[in-house]
Design a protein around this motif. Sequence first.
Motif, mmCIF file in Angstrom:
data_model
loop_
_atom_site.group_PDB
_atom_site.id
_atom_site.type_symbol
_atom_site.label_atom_id
_atom_site.label_comp_id
_atom_site.label_asym_id
_atom_site.label_seq_id
_atom_site.Cartn_x
_atom_site.Cartn_y
_atom_site.Cartn_z
ATOM 1 N N ASN A 192 0.830 -1.142 -0.268
ATOM 2 C CA ASN A 192 -0.124 0.016 0.156
ATOM 3 C C ASN A 192 0.719 1.348 0.023
ATOM 4 O OD1 ASN A 192 0.709 0.240 2.493
ATOM 5 N ND2 ASN A 192 -0.882 -0.509 3.614
ATOM 6 N N GLY A 193 2.156 1.096 -0.143
ATOM 7 C CA GLY A 193 2.988 2.449 0.015
ATOM 8 C C GLY A 193 3.225 3.066 1.171
ATOM 9 N N SER A 194 2.459 2.733 2.254
ATOM 10 C CA SER A 194 2.881 3.041 3.686
ATOM 11 C C SER A 194 3.001 2.187 4.737
ATOM 12 C CB SER A 194 1.301 3.903 4.116
ATOM 13 O OG SER A 194 0.202 2.973 4.236
ATOM 14 N N THR A 195 2.649 0.790 4.574
ATOM 15 C CA THR A 195 3.028 -0.041 5.656
ATOM 16 C C THR A 195 4.352 -0.764 4.891
ATOM 17 O OG1 THR A 195 0.955 -0.414 6.235
ATOM 18 C CG2 THR A 195 2.296 -1.977 6.775
ATOM 19 N N TRP A 196 5.369 -1.003 5.854
ATOM 20 C CA TRP A 196 6.519 -1.530 5.314
ATOM 21 C C TRP A 196 6.930 -2.621 6.136
ATOM 22 C CZ3 TRP A 196 8.051 -0.007 0.810
ATOM 23 C CH2 TRP A 196 7.657 1.000 0.236
ATOM 24 N N ASN A 197 8.019 -3.650 6.113
ATOM 25 C CA ASN A 197 8.368 -4.514 6.798
ATOM 26 C C ASN A 197 7.335 -5.525 7.283
ATOM 27 O OD1 ASN A 197 11.071 -3.468 6.977
ATOM 28 N ND2 ASN A 197 10.539 -2.007 8.702
ATOM 29 N N ASN A 198 6.649 -5.738 6.034
ATOM 30 C CA ASN A 198 5.551 -6.696 6.441
ATOM 31 C C ASN A 198 5.454 -7.764 5.377
ATOM 32 O OD1 ASN A 198 4.305 -5.303 4.514
ATOM 33 N ND2 ASN A 198 2.285 -5.133 5.630
ATOM 34 N N GLN A 199 6.344 -7.787 4.410
ATOM 35 C CA GLN A 199 6.151 -8.843 3.406
ATOM 36 C C GLN A 199 7.407 -9.696 3.471
ATOM 37 O OE1 GLN A 199 3.482 -9.111 1.216
ATOM 38 N NE2 GLN A 199 2.917 -7.270 2.462
ATOM 39 N N ASN A 200 7.283 -10.947 3.450
ATOM 40 C CA ASN A 200 8.338 -11.918 3.716
ATOM 41 C C ASN A 200 8.949 -12.193 2.182
ATOM 42 O OD1 ASN A 200 8.114 -12.408 6.466
ATOM 43 N ND2 ASN A 200 6.692 -13.986 6.098
ATOM 44 N N LYS A 201 10.555 -12.100 2.491
ATOM 45 C CA LYS A 201 11.140 -12.153 1.290
ATOM 46 C C LYS A 201 12.409 -13.275 1.477
ATOM 47 C CE LYS A 201 11.495 -7.807 1.944
ATOM 48 N NZ LYS A 201 10.530 -7.319 2.767
ATOM 49 N N THR A 202 12.506 -13.971 0.402
ATOM 50 C CA THR A 202 13.665 -15.089 0.705
ATOM 51 C C THR A 202 14.555 -14.706 -0.733
ATOM 52 O OG1 THR A 202 12.329 -16.838 1.427
ATOM 53 C CG2 THR A 202 14.324 -17.414 0.314
ATOM 54 N N THR A 203 15.934 -14.506 -0.456
ATOM 55 C CA THR A 203 16.951 -14.148 -1.338
ATOM 56 C C THR A 203 18.130 -14.813 -1.085
ATOM 57 O OG1 THR A 203 17.555 -12.268 0.052
ATOM 58 C CG2 THR A 203 15.948 -11.981 -1.785
ATOM 59 N N SER A 204 19.117 -14.881 -2.129
ATOM 60 C CA SER A 204 20.374 -15.392 -2.138
ATOM 61 C C SER A 204 21.301 -14.199 -2.588
ATOM 62 C CB SER A 204 20.499 -16.677 -3.023
ATOM 63 O OG SER A 204 20.097 -17.738 -2.753
ATOM 64 N N PHE A 205 22.253 -14.217 -1.944
ATOM 65 C CA PHE A 205 23.090 -13.020 -2.205
ATOM 66 C C PHE A 205 24.632 -13.563 -2.489
ATOM 67 C CE2 PHE A 205 26.218 -10.028 -0.895
ATOM 68 C CZ PHE A 205 25.557 -8.634 -1.256
ATOM 69 N N PHE A 206 25.544 -13.273 -3.448
ATOM 70 C CA PHE A 206 26.824 -13.377 -3.563
ATOM 71 C C PHE A 206 27.666 -12.427 -4.357
ATOM 72 C CE2 PHE A 206 25.529 -15.260 -7.539
ATOM 73 C CZ PHE A 206 26.432 -14.907 -8.432
ATOM 74 N N SER A 207 28.872 -12.331 -4.089
ATOM 75 C CA SER A 207 29.520 -10.961 -4.860
ATOM 76 C C SER A 207 30.667 -11.494 -5.496
ATOM 77 C CB SER A 207 29.783 -10.186 -3.709
ATOM 78 O OG SER A 207 30.311 -10.496 -2.568
ATOM 79 N N ALA A 208 30.910 -10.699 -6.351
ATOM 80 C CA ALA A 208 32.619 -11.212 -6.845
ATOM 81 C C ALA A 208 33.214 -9.999 -6.723
ATOM 82 C CB ALA A 208 32.452 -11.199 -8.450
ATOM 83 N N ILE A 209 34.313 -10.148 -5.946
ATOM 84 C CA ILE A 209 35.224 -9.020 -5.381
ATOM 85 C C ILE A 209 36.423 -9.011 -5.826
ATOM 86 C CG2 ILE A 209 36.231 -7.933 -3.172
ATOM 87 C CD1 ILE A 209 33.790 -9.044 -1.785
ATOM 88 N N ASN A 210 37.018 -8.041 -6.515
ATOM 89 C CA ASN A 210 38.377 -7.765 -7.012
ATOM 90 C C ASN A 210 39.166 -7.078 -5.882
ATOM 91 O OD1 ASN A 210 40.873 -7.348 -8.407
ATOM 92 N ND2 ASN A 210 39.904 -6.355 -10.174
ATOM 93 N N PRO A 211 40.107 -7.546 -5.115
ATOM 94 C CA PRO A 211 40.997 -8.668 -5.807
ATOM 95 C C PRO A 211 40.707 -10.070 -5.017
ATOM 96 C CG PRO A 211 42.194 -7.457 -4.111
ATOM 97 C CD PRO A 211 40.909 -6.859 -4.279
ATOM 98 N N HIS A 212 39.668 -10.124 -4.381
ATOM 99 C CA HIS A 212 39.368 -11.346 -3.440
ATOM 100 C C HIS A 212 38.767 -12.551 -4.169
ATOM 101 C CE1 HIS A 212 40.597 -8.736 -0.180
ATOM 102 N NE2 HIS A 212 39.551 -7.953 -0.472
ATOM 103 N N GLY A 213 38.141 -12.335 -5.211
ATOM 104 C CA GLY A 213 37.320 -13.560 -5.976
ATOM 105 C C GLY A 213 35.963 -13.456 -5.600
ATOM 106 N N ILE A 214 35.406 -14.681 -5.706
ATOM 107 C CA ILE A 214 33.765 -14.915 -5.434
ATOM 108 C C ILE A 214 33.760 -15.267 -4.046
ATOM 109 C CG2 ILE A 214 31.847 -16.401 -5.812
ATOM 110 C CD1 ILE A 214 32.819 -14.851 -8.490
ATOM 111 N N GLU A 215 32.929 -14.488 -3.307
ATOM 112 C CA GLU A 215 32.282 -14.743 -2.030
ATOM 113 C C GLU A 215 31.057 -14.983 -1.848
ATOM 114 O OE1 GLU A 215 33.749 -11.515 0.727
ATOM 115 O OE2 GLU A 215 35.871 -11.934 0.075
ATOM 116 N N TYR A 216 30.485 -15.693 -1.188
ATOM 117 C CA TYR A 216 29.191 -16.128 -0.904
ATOM 118 C C TYR A 216 28.689 -15.368 0.258
ATOM 119 C CZ TYR A 216 24.774 -18.444 0.194
ATOM 120 O OH TYR A 216 23.645 -18.949 0.370
#
Length: 192
Positions: free
Chosen positions: A72-96
């Motif tokens: 509704n644009g006014s109520t936040w932090n009430n929708q459950n979310k499931t996500t995966s996150f990873f990053s490619a970092i120079n100079p460290h490589g892939i980090e999960y």
Amino acid sequence: MAIISNATTIADNGAFSVNLGSLILISEQTTTGAGTVTFTGLSSAYPIYKFEFLNCRPSSSYGDLMFDCSTNGSTWNNQNKTTSFFSAINPHGIEYGAGSDAAQVSGRINLTDNTGGDSQKGASGRMFVFSPSSTTFVKHISANLNSFENSTCINTFTSGYINSTSAITAFRFSFRDHNLVGTIKLYGIKDS
């Protein structure tokens, strides 16, 4: 040039066209230090929405760019979310980024990892939201941003879903513990 089969013209120049989808700018917000940037009005007008982040950074120090969503644009932090996150970092490589994964989290979700806060740093990239107005299915998201920390280039990938069959009509973006500086654009992709 015509397409002809068995001496019959099937199509001629200009007889038909193929539309591969159109990117329509809906809204653009530029801030020099807002706590949050909010976009409302997502609807069934477009099956896919795209957010573009242009040189976004925390107002000071380092921070993570994050998003949340609302029905509704006014109520936040009430929708459950499931996500995966990873990053490619120079100079460290892939980090999960197990610490940035989310399993049915109702709060904000990470899009970057430790973005630098001065004007020579920041993050740019995109996030797609698929069928946010669906009242049948969950809403899938996919994001890819490139950011600069201190002397490190970080390319982050976040994907997952908003676990709701309610229409999602609004998104907001913020940095953890800092104000947001930069530009965010919202596009609709029609005929996709």
